[in-house]
Design an enzyme around this catalytic site. Structure first.
Site, PDB file in Angstrom:
ATOM      1  N   LEU A 107       0.821  -1.212   0.000  1.00 20.89           N
ATOM      2  CA  LEU A 107       0.000   0.000   0.000  1.00 20.89           C
ATOM      3  C   LEU A 107       0.857   1.265   0.000  1.00 20.89           C
ATOM      4  O   LEU A 107       0.327   2.376  -0.029  1.00 20.89           O
ATOM      5  CB  LEU A 107      -0.915   0.004   1.232  1.00 20.89           C
ATOM      6  CG  LEU A 107      -1.890  -1.166   1.360  1.00 20.89           C
ATOM      7  CD1 LEU A 107      -2.688  -1.049   2.646  1.00 20.89           C
ATOM      8  CD2 LEU A 107      -2.810  -1.245   0.163  1.00 20.89           C
ATOM      9  N   LYS A 144      15.064  -7.454   3.652  1.00 25.34           N
ATOM     10  CA  LYS A 144      15.533  -6.458   4.616  1.00 25.34           C
ATOM     11  C   LYS A 144      16.949  -6.734   5.124  1.00 25.34           C
ATOM     12  O   LYS A 144      17.673  -5.801   5.469  1.00 25.34           O
ATOM     13  CB  LYS A 144      14.554  -6.344   5.786  1.00 25.34           C
ATOM     14  CG  LYS A 144      13.204  -5.774   5.349  1.00 25.34           C
ATOM     15  CD  LYS A 144      12.270  -5.548   6.510  1.00 25.34           C
ATOM     16  CE  LYS A 144      10.958  -4.970   6.018  1.00 25.34           C
ATOM     17  NZ  LYS A 144      10.052  -4.603   7.118  1.00 25.34           N
ATOM     18  N   ASP A 152      11.641   0.839  10.469  1.00 28.25           N
ATOM     19  CA  ASP A 152      10.638  -0.074  11.025  1.00 28.25           C
ATOM     20  C   ASP A 152      10.559   0.045  12.544  1.00 28.25           C
ATOM     21  O   ASP A 152       9.476   0.052  13.119  1.00 28.25           O
ATOM     22  CB  ASP A 152      10.967  -1.521  10.650  1.00 28.25           C
ATOM     23  CG  ASP A 152      10.512  -1.882   9.245  1.00 28.25           C
ATOM     24  OD1 ASP A 152       9.597  -1.218   8.727  1.00 28.25           O
ATOM     25  OD2 ASP A 152      11.080  -2.824   8.666  1.00 28.25           O
ATOM     26  N   ASN A 189       9.962 -19.087  17.476  1.00 21.89           N
ATOM     27  CA  ASN A 189      10.408 -19.112  16.090  1.00 21.89           C
ATOM     28  C   ASN A 189      10.405 -20.544  15.555  1.00 21.89           C
ATOM     29  O   ASN A 189      10.478 -21.499  16.309  1.00 21.89           O
ATOM     30  CB  ASN A 189      11.822 -18.520  15.981  1.00 21.89           C
ATOM     31  CG  ASN A 189      12.191 -18.208  14.543  1.00 21.89           C
ATOM     32  OD1 ASN A 189      11.494 -17.449  13.878  1.00 21.89           O
ATOM     33  ND2 ASN A 189      13.259 -18.796  14.047  1.00 21.89           N
ATOM     34  N   TYR A 233       0.268  -6.502   7.253  1.00 23.22           N
ATOM     35  CA  TYR A 233      -0.975  -5.802   6.935  1.00 23.22           C
ATOM     36  C   TYR A 233      -1.544  -6.338   5.631  1.00 23.22           C
ATOM     37  O   TYR A 233      -0.831  -6.882   4.786  1.00 23.22           O
ATOM     38  CB  TYR A 233      -0.757  -4.287   6.825  1.00 23.22           C
ATOM     39  CG  TYR A 233       0.100  -3.869   5.652  1.00 23.22           C
ATOM     40  CD1 TYR A 233      -0.459  -3.607   4.394  1.00 23.22           C
ATOM     41  CD2 TYR A 233       1.479  -3.736   5.782  1.00 23.22           C
ATOM     42  CE1 TYR A 233       0.323  -3.227   3.320  1.00 23.22           C
ATOM     43  CE2 TYR A 233       2.266  -3.356   4.710  1.00 23.22           C
ATOM     44  CZ  TYR A 233       1.687  -3.098   3.485  1.00 23.22           C
ATOM     45  OH  TYR A 233       2.463  -2.727   2.416  1.00 23.22           O
TER      46      TYR A 233
END
Length: 280
Positions: free
Chosen positions: A20, A70, A106, A154, A229
């Site tokens: 988005l 990342k 972030d 994890n 999201y």
């Protein structure tokens, strides 16, 4: 209006069609009349290095970086700045005259989200799902907000221990680790009742996957935070809201980290209200 002075910004990831970021970044750029356009680029893993080299060649001003790159972009950058040095993950790359500088917004995004939503974790325990770059940013934000200890869940214990050792060394936090497959064995542990916040820092939920939690064992005052999201609510947040549990998904974090990235790209303070309206 696109002219010969217009410069390119974007977000890279794989997959990227869910992003988005172009919606609210272009709304902000248009509102301030800045000479940039922001696009999304689906980059195959085999093309990552070439994509960053193209950033230099085409004088692309900046990229945001999302899953799964990342950490993988770092070897191809010239330097890391600020939180990126500590977190060892990058979600923003700025092209400074051919030099690619990596930043991490972030952590700041999650910190501001927790602050904005009134999530108080000072002196409390946090439960963290995942141990990748997003999890490191979450640890930084939780530490910044005064969390007392973190329990990491994890898929592989080895990577979970890597995150735990890093968090202990950097922030002197109390950290415990359990493998994802052994979560059910932990259902009776008091950590579920004692957790002040549960953060999903995995990519689960991005495609609608469910995350099973022992909901009946959670404290009524716990917060559920999903860094993922979607255009609707993520399954985790949808289930939390159905049960009356305080929660929010990654759109809030996306907005806050995007505002910080906007400043790094343009040197201008982001029009947060404009960005929020476009995102809504």
């Amino acid at each position: 209006m696109i002219t010969a002075q217009t410069r390119l910004l974007g977000v890279i990831g794989y997959p990227i069609e869910h992003s988005l970021s172009p919606l609210f970044q272009n709304a902000a750029l248009s509102y301030l009349g800045l000479p940039f356009v922001y696009l999304a680029f689906d980059i195959l893993p085999s093309n990552l290095e070439r994509a960053l080299e193209a950033m230099r060649i085409f004088s692309i001003r900046g990229f945001n970086v999302t899953i799964p790159y990342k950490e993988k972009v770092i070897p191809f950058l010239d330097a890391l700045e600020g939180e990126a040095r500590v977190i060892e993950a990058v979600n923003t790359i700025v092209n400074e005259k051919g030099k690619l500088i990596g930043y991490n917004t972030d952590g700041v995004g999650l910190y501001r989200s927790l602050e904005r939503k009134g999530v108080n974790v000072e002196g409390k325990k946090a439960l963290l799902l995942g141990a990748g770059g997003a999890a490191k940013a979450a640890v930084w934000a939780l530490w910044k907000r005064g969390v007392k200890s973190i329990f990491v869940i994890n898929r592989t214990r080895e990577r979970g221990e890597d995150l735990a050792n890093w968090a202990r060394a950097e922030f002197f936090l109390e950290v415990e680790v359990v493998e994802w497959g052994k979560m059910k064995e932990q259902d009776s542990l008091p950590l579920w009742q004692e957790a002040g916040v549960i953060v999903n820092a995995t990519s689960l939920g991005l495609k609608g996957e469910e995350i099973s939690l022992p909901w009946e064992k959670l404290s009524p005052s716990v917060w559920i935070v999903d860094v993922v999201y979607r255009r609707g609510l993520t399954p985790l947040v949808r289930e939390a809201k159905k049960r009356g549990i305080q929660s929010f998904d990654g759109k809030e974090m996306l907005l806050q980290q995007g505002a910080e990235s906007f400043f790094l790209f343009t040197g201008e303070k982001a029009p947060l209200k404009v960005m929020e309206e476009a995102l809504d």
